[in-house]
Design a protein around this motif. Structure first.
Motif: not given
Length: 1179
Positions: A67-68, A70-75, A88-92, A106-107
């Protein structure tokens, strides 16, 4: 030429690209990732719940996710509050330990495997907000009646925006109308205010849909006053009251409250909803109308809200741009406002988003990203999430604006391509992969799948397949070797076989073949064409009375292999759960119908393939409710106006109203019909009579009948007056010869018009200058005048009088004094003979003065003196014929011919008969005689018989002879040739010879006079020897059982003869001992010639009798008394045998007397009668 080839190549590439779009790659084959689920671009979340941002994808191998934000990598791994679902790629996001605001942003999700990378759209995550209303003190508002008013709402900004509505303290919505309505921004507008608008609880509510919370504004107090009230209360409200509008309350032409000015503009996006409003003030309240200046409003997408103040157009398109005009109008004028609408468009696909492309090595294909928008959008490409211009170069790939062309692709060049289309109002992002594979065909449709379709509907049989290169699909039916191509079959690019109009002959087994250069695959499916479901008898419109039952029929025909389900709806909803509603297989019954049962009933017959439905309306009617609130107005001496309020019609229009009255003074407890009025009226002008105490009631009538009566009105009393009418039915008649009875029909108490009712009775003889005699009569309806001359005409009058005066001048009636018996007799009698049974008599009328009463008619007395035939005595019984009225002749029917008659005539009146006239005689001529008295048959013989008869009882003249007719009749009652004989008058018998034996004859005999032949007497007979023999012939000889018995007896006789013959021959062959030996044997008995009994020889040791014989104790053998002997049937005592022992005796009876009696018939030919006689002799 080169340009033409380039164009053909481009078309070929486009065609192949469309073919590839239909392919779905099986998941067991290598393929790049495909995004299958993602959260919406604008993702508003509930701050009270965990945040779930969806991202799912498929691919082979299964993709990994990142995932990113706001335009940057989301760790994700380094944030303890964030968890990614497995596979899955679903985030909780767990927000229990963190503020929601920290995760707004923004994701974007990325899914990758070794064949490529797919990315999701930008997902903007924002939390829902429902801020509180700011606290404020709202001053009361005082306005003058008739002016306009706006109550602002101004709710706090929320996400998403709240829904606004106005209510009172009791949470009831405030009523709105053309005069009072809510604007799009939530404010409440009054075109003009009225006194009833005054209230202290105008409350604006804001409901925030995402959090399901409601915020409330402080109540607003509004007081509406007229000008005088404002002056009186100005000081009280001056310090803490806002006073709006000093304009007068006079009527005025409309002006717009919103929008202001004469024109405005509005921008709307394509596909969105366009809402424009115009709210005007004025007095009277203006009406709003809308038009489009540059064209017509789109009827199917246009609606008008808020009492025409809001124009709404759904699903806006570029054609909706232009100028719209709203007009506010009342009686004093009109005002216009023009709104210029421009339509912009965020990017949208023209022919759909780019689709995945599967190519075999060396094949060619295209990816097309064709979109539009206003302003025109820009298009950019990326490969595996990297701008394509920054991606590795590939000679097989060429980018041309919105198209990427692939030529001669090679293994290993699979990738995911992203197309991004954007303008100022939005963007589109689409992933499409190019997968390079070499794969033989496989059919994905399940084997032996059964497709069912309704006859005359479209049938589609699938042959979903996959292969690379793309397989070619071929269809076959049954065992046919020819592919299905052409009418009625259509094969689509995706392999589906379509039959546009399926018929029964299209049922059967179908086979599809999928071929490419790497192999072939086949699959079998089946098509079943079913008969359609049809409602044969639809429910019909019903009108039923409350409390009755009603039946809706719904008879259906369907394919027998399909299981039908009948469903009933009421007003498009489920049937009420009520035991009165009984659903059968083909009907719906409603018992004890109530008004709530009214509505539209629909029967729906469903099968797994189709359905049919039909509807019918039920109207529940009932007798109307009784009228109410009876009121008497416009009261006059002889009339009154009655008004009432009608009761409920119960859906059956009132046809008329019946007004009844009760006379409490003269006829209490009895209601009388007074008048009727149409059902559309609720008033009646009633004409009344004097001296009556009226109460009225009203009944309503509809198709079901009369209502119950209304409650009675109050009592209305009319003043007394002189009578309006005189008695009717005045007549005069006499009960004695010297009196005159004057009678009449008395007036009722209702007709009396006042107290003291009596009658003034007047009479005089109907002669010139006769004076009237007058008497007064009370409490009676007749008066007797004595000492009158007999049957004299009188003129009569009866007048009604009461304490308030006399009635109108009465009409003159006529009558006569009493009658007496007539004293005159008819004269000049004559008789004219018409025929032998009819005569006409004539007489002169009796003078009127000798009748002494009303002429009733004449009576003719006539009697038969005697018959002119010498054998008939005199007849003195008198007959009477009455001729009503002033007759002078009459017919005497039914007279006896050849007779002497006498008659006289009397006149009669109401009192009785007068003296007889002179007696006159007349003779009747001869007529035809009656039938002979009897006709008997005597001396019947085989071919002849004798007929005897007696003369007719009624000669009616001189008998001149007889006529005899006869003819044979067969068993079918068919008549043979008729013969006729003329006989003399003095004959009474005749013998008929030469008749056919045993044939039935019918005889007719009639007598004659000089006038003609009379009716005949008939008889039937069969010529036979005597009655007993004839009876046997009919009753026995022709019966089957008798013939069978005769045959059995003949057979028995034949058997006896054969036995006798055998015994005779057998006896002659036994060895005979010497005569002396026979004498020495005491038990030896020789054969007796007289009884034909045979005994065998025996020795001395054996003395047994022959079987069938008996041995007496004396050693002799005797014939048993019950045994028959052939000698008994012979003519003499000894039986006769010929030389060989055969029987030659004649077969006849035992008795010599019988032989003598019947011997004369022995020489005749055999006949059934002879055989019967022989049998009688035998038995």
């Amino acid at each position: 030429m080169m340009e033409r080839r380039r164009m053909d190549a481009a078309l070929l590439v486009l065609f192949l690209g469309h073919l590839a779009a239909a392919l779905e790659v099986p998941l067991d084959l290598p393929q790049p990732p495909t995004i299958t689920q993602q959260s919406p671009k604008d993702f508003i979340i509930d701050p009270r719940e965990n945040i779930i941002i969806h991202c799912d994808a498929k691919g082979k191998p299964h993709p990994s996710f990142s995932w990113t934000r706001n335009g940057t990598h989301f760790d994700v791994d380094n944030d303890a509050n964030v968890n990614m679902k497995a596979h899955s790629g679903t985030l909780v996001v767990d927000i229990s330990r963190e503020k929601v605001e920290n995760y707004e942003g923004v994701y974007q999700c990325t899914a990758r495997n070794k064949h490529g990378t797919a990315v999701s759209s930008n997902i903007v995550v924002r939390q829902s907000r429902s801020p509180l209303w700011s606290k404020e003190k709202i001053k009361p508002i005082v306005v003058r009646e008739g002016v306009s008013l706006v109550l602002p709402c101004r709710p706090p900004a929320g996400l998403p925006p709240p829904i606004i509505f106005w209510m009172d303290n009791n949470f009831q919505r405030l009523p709105q109308s053309r005069r009072v309505s809510q604007s799009l921004n939530g404010d409440l507008y009054f075109s003009n205010v009225r006194r009833e608008d005054s209230r202290n609880d105008y409350i604006c509510y804001a409901r925030f849909p995402h959090t399901q919370t409601i915020q409330q504004k402080q109540p607003i107090n509004v007081r509406v006053l007229n000008l005088d009230a404002i002056n009186d209360t100005m000081a009280d409200f001056y310090n803490d009251t806002d006073l709006f509008s000093e304009a007068p309350m006079d009527e005025r032409r409309p002006t717009f409250l919103i929008p202001s000015d004469s024109s405005s503009s509005k921008m709307v996006l394509r596909g969105h909803v366009l809402e424009m409003e115009c709210i005007a003030e004025g007095l009277p309240t203006p009406e709003i109308s809308w038009t489009k200046v540059s064209g017509d409003l789109p009827a199917k997408r246009t609606s008008f809200l808020h009492y025409n103040k809001t124009l709404r157009i759904m699903n806006v398109s570029e054609s909706d741009a232009g100028d719209y005009r709203c007009t506010a109008r009342n009686q004093l004028g009109a005002v216009h406002h023009t709104i210029h609408v421009s339509v912009k468009a965020a990017p949208y696909w023209i022919s759909g988003a780019p689709t995945n492309l599967v190519l075999a090595p060396g094949e060619t294909g295209v990816l097309i990203c064709r979109a539009s928008g206003t302003p025109k959008p820009s298009i950019s490409w990326a490969m595996n999430g990297i701008p394509i211009e920054n991606s590795p170069k590939d000679v097989s790939r060429k980018v041309e604006d919105d198209t990427i062309i692939f030529t001669a692709v090679q293994t290993g060049s699979s990738a995911v391509y992203q197309c991004n289309v954007s303008n100022d109002y939005g963007y589109l992002l689409s992933n499409a992969f190019v997968n390079v594979l070499s794969e033989p065909p496989r059919v994905l449709t399940p084997a032996n799948k059964v497709y069912q379709v309704i006859k005359n509907h479209q049938a589609s049989i699938e042959c979903s397949s996959f292969g690379s290169p793309i397989p070619k699909i071929t269809w076959f039916k049954g065992s046919r070797s020819i592919s299905l191509d052409g009418d009625p079959y259509i094969t689509h690019d995706n392999g589906t076989l379509e039959i546009h109009v399926a018929q029964a002959q299209n049922s059967g087994k179908y086979t599809c073949f999928a071929r490419n250069t790497l192999g072939i695959s086949e699959n079998h499916v089946y098509l079943e064409v079913k008969e359609p479901t049809r409602i044969l008898k639809q429910p019909e419109y019903k009108v039923v009375q409350r409390g009755k039952s009603v039946v809706f029929e719904c008879k259906v025909k369907h394919d027998p292999s399909l299981i039908p389900t009948m469903t009933w709806l009421k007003d498009d909803g489920e049937l009420p759960d009520d035991e009165r509603l009984i659903v059968d297989s083909d009907s719906l019954t409603i018992t004890d119908v109530t008004e709530n049962d009214a509505g539209v009933y629909t029967c729906i017959m469903n099968t797994s393939l189709d359905h049919d439905s039909a509807s019918a309306e039920l109207t529940v009617v009932e007798r109307p409710d009784p009228p109410s609130d009876l009121e008497l107005t416009d009261q006059k001496k002889r009339s009154v106006q009655l008004t009432w309020i009608p009761g409920d019609e119960h859906k059956s229009p009132t046809q008329k109203f019946l007004i009844q009255y009760e006379d409490l003074l003269h006829h209490r407890g009895h209601w009388h019909n007074l008048t009727e009025v149409p059902g559309t009226k609720t008033t009646a002008h009633l004409k009344l009579s004097p001296y009556v105490h009226y109460t009225f009631r009203v009944l309503a009538l509809n198709a079901m009948g009369f209502s119950h009566p209304s409650l009675p009105s109050r009592v209305y009393k009319t003043d007394p007056a002189a009578p309006d009418e005189n008695p009717t039915g005045v007549q005069g008649f006499g009960t004695e010869h010297n009196n005159l009875v004057i009678s009449w029909k008395p007036l009722s108490g209702f007709q009396a018009n006042g107290p003291g009712l009596h009658y003034k009775v007047m009479w005089r003889q109907k002669v010139l200058d006769s004076e009237w005699t007058t008497v007064t009569v009370a409490n009676n309806s007749k008066f007797v005048v004595s000492g009158t001359p007999t049957f004299v005409p009188y003129e009569l009058k009866v007048q009604a009088v009461n304490d308030h005066g006399a009635g109108p001048e009465p009409k003159i009636a006529e009558g006569y004094s009493g009658e007496d018996l007539p004293i005159g007799a008819p004269g000049n009698l004559q008789a004219v003979v018409i025929n032998s049974t009819l005569a006409e008599v004539h007489w002169d009328p009796v003078p009127f003065h000798l009748i002494r009463g009303h002429l009733k008619g004449y009576k003719v007395y006539y009697w038969r003196k005697h018959n002119l035939h010498k054998h008939n005595p005199d007849h003195m019984e008198k007959d009477i014929l009455t001729f009503s009225g002033n007759h002078t002749h009459g017919m005497l029917p039914g007279l006896h011919p050849f007779s002497l008659y006498s008659f006289n005539v009397k006149v009669y009146n109401g009192k009785g008969e007068g003296p007889p006239s002179e007696t006159l005689q007349f003779k009747m001529p001869e007529g035809v005689p009656g039938p002979p008295t009897s006709l008997l048959v005597s001396n019947p013989n085989l071919d002849s018989l004798t007929l005897e008869w007696s003369p007719p009882h009624d000669h009616n003249g001189h008998i001149t002879g007889y006529t005899l007719k006869y003819q044979p009749v067969n068993n079918s009652n068919e008549l043979g040739q008729e013969k006729e004989m003329a006989l003399a008058a003095n004959e009474t018998s005749v013998t008929l010879p030469h008749l056919k034996y045993s044939t039935r004859y019918r005889f007719y005999l009639n007598a004659k006079t000089i006038t003609g032949a009379g009716p005949a007497i008939s008889q039937e007979v069969v010529p036979v020897m005597d009655e007993a023999v004839a009876s046997r012939q009919v009753d026995i000889a022709t019966q089957g059982w008798f013939i069978g018995l005769m045959c059995a007896i003949a057979l028995l006789i034949l058997i006896l003869l054969i036995i006798c013959f055998i015994q005779r021959n057998k006896g002659g062959k036994y060895p005979v001992k010497e005569k002396e030996d026979a004498h020495t044997d005491p038990e030896f008995q020789p054969m007796k010639d007289d009884d034909c009994t045979f005994v065998e020889y025996s020795d001395n040791e054996d003395h047994k009798p022959l079987k069938g014989s008996r041995t007496p104790s004396n050693g002799t053998v005797k014939r048993d008394d019950s045994d028959d002997s052939l000698v008994d049937y012979g003519e003499g005592g000894d039986g006769q045998f010929n030389e060989d022992g055969s029987f030659i005796g004649q077969y006849s009876g035992k008795s010599a007397s019988r032989d003598t009696a019947e011997g004369h018939e022995s020489s005749e030919a055999p006949s059934p009668i002879n055989a019967m006689n022989s049998l009688n002799s035998f038995v």
